[in-house]
Design an enzyme around this catalytic site. Structure first.
Site, short mmCIF file in Angstrom:
data_model
loop_
_atom_site.label_atom_id
_atom_site.label_comp_id
_atom_site.label_asym_id
_atom_site.label_seq_id
_atom_site.Cartn_x
_atom_site.Cartn_y
_atom_site.Cartn_z
CG ASP A 23 -2.03 1.06 1.09
OD1 ASP A 23 -2.31 1.51 -0.04
OD2 ASP A 23 -2.59 1.46 2.12
CG ASP A 33 0.28 2.70 7.70
OD1 ASP A 33 0.63 2.66 8.88
OD2 ASP A 33 -0.69 3.35 7.30
NE ARG A 49 -3.63 5.41 0.85
CZ ARG A 49 -3.62 5.23 -0.45
NH1 ARG A 49 -3.57 6.29 -1.25
NH2 ARG A 49 -3.64 4.02 -0.98
CG ASN A 50 0.00 4.42 3.74
OD1 ASN A 50 -0.61 4.89 4.69
ND2 ASN A 50 -0.53 3.51 2.94
#
Length: 492
Positions: free
Chosen positions: A342, A360, A346-347
Site C-alpha cells: 500500500d 504502514d 498518504r503512507n
C-alpha cells in the site's frame, strides 16, 4: 605468559581429559579483567527511562560489561560518574578506538545524505564530514561545504594503511589527514573548519530496554494528546508513553483484522530497522482497538505536506530528494523480501529537516481484502495505486510495489493530486489494462516522468528494482565536474 599479560589477566589452570589413552593436558582459560573490557564513548546524551538503564552524556566513557542483547549494551561509567551501571542503546555509543567515535564521522551516510546535512542552518564554510565510500568498500569519502555547494573527495587507503586524497600527501591516520586539511586547503575547495552539525540524537532501538523483547505494553501507559489524521486503517494520534516519551499511536479499526495475524506480522515488522522506515516501538493487542506505537513524525503525511505546499517551497530538487529517500526505505524492504502492498503519499510521513519515512509497511497483509478492494466508496481505495496483476490475480510482489512507487512519483510531481482524476478506481484499472498510462504532469521534468513510465511497465519483470530506482534518483542531477588533481580521486 608475559609480564604485561600478568598485569591484565587472571589465569585458571585445570586438568582436562584428552583422548582415549587417559592422558590429559592443561588448558589455560584467560578471564579478562577490568582493563580488558572494551571502552566506549557516548556520542549523544541519553536519559534513562527505566531503573535498568543508565543515563549518559556525550563524551562519557564507559566499560561494556555485557553485549548479549542485540540493541542494548550493559555499561559501567568510567568518568565522571564512576561505577554507575545500566543499559544504554547501542546506537548512542561507539568504541573509543573506532572512527565512529569521532565527531566528524557519519556512519551509513550516502552522498545525498551528506549534501542534505551539510546545507542545514548552522553549518558554515568549511563544515565537513567523513563517511564510508559507496563505491569502494573499505575506503572513505570527505564531504565539504564551500558555502554554496557540497564537494566530495575520495579518501584512499594504501597498502601500508596510509590515507590520502592525493598521492603526494599521505597520512598515517584519518585524524592526521583532518588536521592537515584544517590548516591547509591544498587543493580542496576550502580548509576544513568544523565537523558537520548532527541532527537530534537518533531514535533508541526500543521504547526502553524492557520493551526490547516484551513489546506488548499496557494501554493505560499511553496518553492521547492530538489527533493527527485518519485513513484506511484507522486514526493516528500524537501521544505520550509513560508521561515522558513522545510517540505516534495508530488505532486500528475494530473488526478488520485478527489480532493473532497482526502480531505475527508485527513481530517481523519490529525487526525491520532503517533510517527511512517508521520505527515500530510497541503494540497493544489484548483488546480492541489494537494500538500500534511508533516514532512520531510531527509534519504528518506526505500527501498533506504536498497539498499544503502547492509548489511554493518544493521544487524539482526537493521532489527528487523525497523520491530518493522513499526509494531508499523501499530498497531495504526489497532486500528483506518484504512487500509493502500500500505504498502511497498518504503512507509516507514527514519529519524535521526534510526527512521522509515509509509507514504502514505490512499492514495490508493482515487486513481483510474487502477492507482494501471492495468498499463502496472507491475514492478511498488503493486501486489507483495497485499494480494490474495484484488486482486481477492477487499477485503482490516487490514489482507491484514498484508500480505503486510510480504512482507516488506522480503524487509528488502534482503536489498531491488524485491520480486518474475523474475516474473511479475500477475505471482507472480498466483503462490501465487497455494500455493507458497517466500523462506527464505539467512542469514535470521529462527524466522524472520517464522513471514513472518504467515503473508502469506491463510485465512486472520489466520494471526496475528499487535498488536501480534509488541510484537513478540519487544521481538525478549528476554532472561532470573539474577534477581535483586526479579525476579518479574526485567524486561528485
Amino acid at each position: 605468559m608475559g609480564n604485561s599479560c600478568r598485569k591484565h589477566c587472571q589465569a585458571i589452570r585445570r586438568l582436562l581429559p584428552c583422548g582415549n589413552n587417559g592422558t590429559g593436558k592443561t588448558e589455560v582459560i584467560v578471564i579478562p579483567t577490568e582493563q580488558h573490557k572494551p571502552t566506549y564513548v557516548a556520542l549523544y546524551d541519553y536519559q534513562a527511562r527505566t531503573p535498568d538503564e543508565l543515563s549518559i552524556f556525550a563524551g562519557d566513557r564507559m566499560q561494556i560489561l555485557n553485549s548479549n542483547q542485540q540493541n542494548w549494551l550493559k555499561a559501567r561509567l568510567l568518568s565522571p560518574r564512576e561505577n554507575l551501571e545500566g543499559y544504554v542503546p547501542i546506537n548512542y555509543v561507539a568504541p573509543v578506538t573506532d572512527i565512529a567515535s569521532q565527531p566528524y564521522f557519519f556512519r551509513n551516510f550516502k552522498r545525498t545524505d551528506a549534501e542534505r546535512q551539510l546545507i542545514l542552518p548552522g553549518n558554515g564554510v568549511g563544515s565537513y564530514l567523513i563517511r564510508e565510500s559507496e563505491s569502494q568498500v573499505g575506503n572513505y569519502s570527505l564531504s565539504v561545504y564551500d558555502g554554496t555547494h557540497v564537494k566530495h573527495y575520495r579518501i584512499h587507503k594504501n597498502d601500508n594503511d596510509g590515507y590520502f586524497i592525493t598521492t603526494r600527501t599521505v597520512f598515517p591516520s584519518l585524524q592526521e589527514l583532518v588536521t592537515y586539511y584544517s590548516q591547509n586547503a591544498d587543493g580542496l575547495c576550502c580548509r576544513l573548519a568544523n565537523p558537520c552539525l548532527r541532527n537530534e540524537a537518533p531514535l533508541p532501538p526500543d521504547l526502553c530496554y524492557e520493551t526490547a523483547d516484551h513489546w506488548e505494553i499496557d494501554r493505560n501507559s499511553l496518553k492521547f494528546l492530538k489527533r493527527l489524521g485518519h485513513g484506511q486503517f484507522g486514526e493516528v494520534w500524537e501521544g505520550l508513553w509513560s508521561d515522558t516519551i513522545s510517540v505516534a499511536i495508530k488505532t486500528l479499526k475494530t473488526g478488520t483484522m485478527k489480532p493473532q495475524d497482526f502480531l505475527r506480522e508485527a513481530q517481523f515488522m519490529k525487526n525491520l530497522k532503517h533510517p527511512k522506515l517508521i520505527q515500530l516501538y510497541a503494540v497493544c493487542t489484548l483488546e480492541e482497538p489494537v494500538y500500534i506505537i511508533t516514532e512520531l513524525m510531527r509534519h504528518g503525511s506526505l500527501l498533506s505536506y504536498l497539498q499544503n505546499d502547492k509548489g511554493e517551497t518544493i521544487g524539482l530538487p526537493q521532489q527528487v530528494d523525497i523520491a530518493a529517500q522513499v526509494s531508499s526505505g523501499m530498497e531495504y524492504l526489497e532486500r528483506q523480501n518484504f512487500i509493502h502492498r500500500d505504498l502511497a503519499a498518504r503512507n509516507v510521513l514527514v519529519g524535521e529537516n526534510s526527512v521522509y519515512k515509509v509507514a504502514d509497511f505490512g499492514l495490508a497483509r493482515v487486513f481483510e481484502d474487502d477492507a482494501i478492494y471492495l468498499a463502496r466508496n472507491d475514492t478511498k481505495l488503493p486501486l489507483k495505486w495497485t499494480a494490474p496483476e495484484a488486482i486481477c490475480d492477487n499477485k503482490f510482489s516487490v514489482k507491484s510495489d514498484v508500480w505503486s512507487f510510480g504512482i507516488l512519483l506522480y503524487e509528488i510531481a502534482t503536489y498531491g493530486k488524485m491520480p486518474y482524476q475523474g475516474m473511479s478506481g475500477r475505471e482507472a484499472h480498466e483503462k490501465v489494462m487497455m494500455g493507458y498510462r497517466l500523462p506527464q504532469p505539467p512542469n514535470c521534468h521529462a527524466s522524472f516522468y520517464k522513471i514513472m513510465l518504467d515503473c508502469w511497465k506491463e510485465q512486472p519483470e520489466n520494471r526496475p528494482t528499487f535498488d536501480t530506482l534509488q541510484w537513478r534518483l540519487e544521481d538525478f542531477f549528476e554532472v561532470e565536474v573539474s577534477s581535483y588533481y586526479d579525476p579518479k580521486e574526485f567524486i561528485q
